[in-house]
Design a protein around this motif. Sequence first.
Motif, PDB file in Angstrom:
ATOM      1  N   ILE A 288       4.160  -8.314  -1.275  1.00  0.00           N
ATOM      2  CA  ILE A 288       4.025  -6.863  -1.418  1.00  0.00           C
ATOM      3  C   ILE A 288       4.147  -6.189  -0.057  1.00  0.00           C
ATOM      4  N   ARG A 289       3.569  -6.794   0.958  1.00  0.00           N
ATOM      5  CA  ARG A 289       3.596  -6.212   2.304  1.00  0.00           C
ATOM      6  C   ARG A 289       4.994  -6.196   2.920  1.00  0.00           C
ATOM      7  N   GLU A 290       5.922  -6.940   2.355  1.00  0.00           N
ATOM      8  CA  GLU A 290       7.278  -6.973   2.892  1.00  0.00           C
ATOM      9  C   GLU A 290       8.077  -5.729   2.522  1.00  0.00           C
ATOM     10  N   LEU A 291       7.566  -4.932   1.587  1.00  0.00           N
ATOM     11  CA  LEU A 291       8.270  -3.741   1.125  1.00  0.00           C
ATOM     12  C   LEU A 291       7.482  -2.485   1.494  1.00  0.00           C
ATOM     13  N   PRO A 292       8.162  -1.334   1.558  1.00  0.00           N
ATOM     14  CA  PRO A 292       7.488  -0.091   1.968  1.00  0.00           C
ATOM     15  C   PRO A 292       6.331   0.281   1.043  1.00  0.00           C
ATOM     16  N   HIS A 293       5.379   1.029   1.607  1.00  0.00           N
ATOM     17  CA  HIS A 293       4.221   1.457   0.829  1.00  0.00           C
ATOM     18  C   HIS A 293       4.621   2.320  -0.366  1.00  0.00           C
ATOM     19  N   VAL A 294       5.739   3.007  -0.290  1.00  0.00           N
ATOM     20  CA  VAL A 294       6.143   3.904  -1.370  1.00  0.00           C
ATOM     21  C   VAL A 294       6.760   3.154  -2.542  1.00  0.00           C
ATOM     22  N   THR A 295       6.987   1.853  -2.398  1.00  0.00           N
ATOM     23  CA  THR A 295       7.513   1.058  -3.499  1.00  0.00           C
ATOM     24  C   THR A 295       6.540   1.131  -4.674  1.00  0.00           C
TER      25      THR A 295
ATOM     26  N   ILE B 112      -9.087 -11.068 -14.791  1.00  0.00           N
ATOM     27  CA  ILE B 112      -8.277 -11.725 -13.772  1.00  0.00           C
ATOM     28  C   ILE B 112      -9.183 -12.258 -12.669  1.00  0.00           C
ATOM     29  N   ALA B 113      -8.699 -13.328 -12.013  1.00  0.00           N
ATOM     30  CA  ALA B 113      -9.495 -13.949 -10.949  1.00  0.00           C
ATOM     31  C   ALA B 113      -9.058 -13.507  -9.555  1.00  0.00           C
ATOM     32  N   SER B 114      -7.805 -13.084  -9.436  1.00  0.00           N
ATOM     33  CA  SER B 114      -7.272 -12.741  -8.117  1.00  0.00           C
ATOM     34  C   SER B 114      -7.582 -11.294  -7.748  1.00  0.00           C
ATOM     35  N   SER B 115      -7.675 -11.042  -6.443  1.00  0.00           N
ATOM     36  CA  SER B 115      -8.012  -9.700  -5.962  1.00  0.00           C
ATOM     37  C   SER B 115      -6.875  -9.071  -5.156  1.00  0.00           C
ATOM     38  N   PHE B 116      -5.657  -9.648  -5.244  1.00  0.00           N
ATOM     39  CA  PHE B 116      -4.579  -9.173  -4.376  1.00  0.00           C
ATOM     40  C   PHE B 116      -4.184  -7.732  -4.661  1.00  0.00           C
ATOM     41  N   VAL B 117      -4.264  -7.303  -5.900  1.00  0.00           N
ATOM     42  CA  VAL B 117      -3.893  -5.920  -6.229  1.00  0.00           C
ATOM     43  C   VAL B 117      -4.896  -4.943  -5.636  1.00  0.00           C
ATOM     44  N   GLN B 118      -6.155  -5.262  -5.731  1.00  0.00           N
ATOM     45  CA  GLN B 118      -7.180  -4.400  -5.139  1.00  0.00           C
ATOM     46  C   GLN B 118      -6.982  -4.278  -3.634  1.00  0.00           C
ATOM     47  N   ILE B 119      -6.685  -5.405  -2.991  1.00  0.00           N
ATOM     48  CA  ILE B 119      -6.448  -5.390  -1.546  1.00  0.00           C
ATOM     49  C   ILE B 119      -5.229  -4.532  -1.222  1.00  0.00           C
TER      50      ILE B 119
ATOM     51  N   GLU C 278      -4.805  -0.941   0.933  1.00  0.00           N
ATOM     52  CA  GLU C 278      -3.886  -0.808   2.069  1.00  0.00           C
ATOM     53  C   GLU C 278      -2.852   0.293   1.846  1.00  0.00           C
ATOM     54  N   GLY C 279      -2.938   0.981   0.718  1.00  0.00           N
ATOM     55  CA  GLY C 279      -2.076   2.131   0.477  1.00  0.00           C
ATOM     56  C   GLY C 279      -0.841   1.865  -0.351  1.00  0.00           C
ATOM     57  N   TYR C 280      -0.737   0.696  -0.973  1.00  0.00           N
ATOM     58  CA  TYR C 280       0.426   0.396  -1.815  1.00  0.00           C
ATOM     59  C   TYR C 280       0.244   0.992  -3.206  1.00  0.00           C
ATOM     60  N   GLU C 281       1.359   1.394  -3.812  1.00  0.00           N
ATOM     61  CA  GLU C 281       1.325   2.048  -5.117  1.00  0.00           C
ATOM     62  C   GLU C 281       1.497   1.009  -6.219  1.00  0.00           C
ATOM     63  N   ILE C 282       0.416   0.667  -6.879  1.00  0.00           N
ATOM     64  CA  ILE C 282       0.448  -0.335  -7.936  1.00  0.00           C
ATOM     65  C   ILE C 282      -0.307   0.179  -9.154  1.00  0.00           C
ATOM     66  N   ASP C 283       0.402   0.317 -10.261  1.00  0.00           N
ATOM     67  CA  ASP C 283      -0.233   0.623 -11.538  1.00  0.00           C
ATOM     68  C   ASP C 283      -0.497  -0.683 -12.276  1.00  0.00           C
ATOM     69  N   GLU C 284      -1.457  -0.658 -13.175  1.00  0.00           N
ATOM     70  CA  GLU C 284      -1.805  -1.861 -13.935  1.00  0.00           C
ATOM     71  C   GLU C 284      -1.812  -1.559 -15.433  1.00  0.00           C
ATOM     72  N   LYS C 285      -1.299  -2.506 -16.211  1.00  0.00           N
ATOM     73  CA  LYS C 285      -1.353  -2.424 -17.665  1.00  0.00           C
ATOM     74  C   LYS C 285      -1.825  -3.774 -18.210  1.00  0.00           C
TER      75      LYS C 285
END
Length: 212
Positions: free
Chosen positions: A96-103, A113-120, A124-131
């Motif tokens: 995710i960090r390899e692409l611009p924050h506006v992605t 879920i067990a992973s916390s990568f989306v929260q992190i 950090e300012g990345y645009e992530i929606d969840e369904k």
Amino acid sequence: MSKNIYLFATSKSKHARSIKSLDVRYLKPEIDFSKYDYLIVTSKQTVKALEQYNKEEFINIAALCVSDKTADSYRAIGGKILASGDGYGDNLIKNIRELPHVTKWLYLRAELIASSFVQIAKEEGYEIDEKILYISECSKEILEVRVEDDSTLIFTSPSSIECFLKNNTIHPNAKVIVIGTTTAAYLPKDIKYVISQNTSIESCIELAIEAK
């Protein structure tokens, strides 16, 4: 088949007694796929849930997949792959960090879920929606299974451990194999275990056969 090897997973192996760990109930929330640059796919169940939708709406959106196996599943329905990870959800943050924050990302996920990568990533300012596309519940099979004390037990997810422990304990004589560090963290503190070299059921089975 060795009757003393138990595989707790949603997949099967001819080398073990396969116990389905979860029953999966699929959801179909309304999604406007046109809003997103990339999908985040972390399981084969997500791919199956996607098949409920009109394929033309999402099939040209490349997916960041948690592993090569998951990427193969998405590719099998005609999907494009942005990248595939090493099997650990938490490590997807580096992709995710390899692409611009506006992605604009869409994370298609289970209810729990067990992973916390989306929260992190969001922090950090990345645009992530969840369904949420599916809900997993302990299967009747894993709740009712009884294993020999000296069995080899293969756990492939945190939920497989949680469901097994609802009605069972892990005997000190049992050999325990887990698919990765995230899963291992859900074992009782006094349980000794081995982590498979690769985050795959095949790798776990190889270890189990060697341990016989």
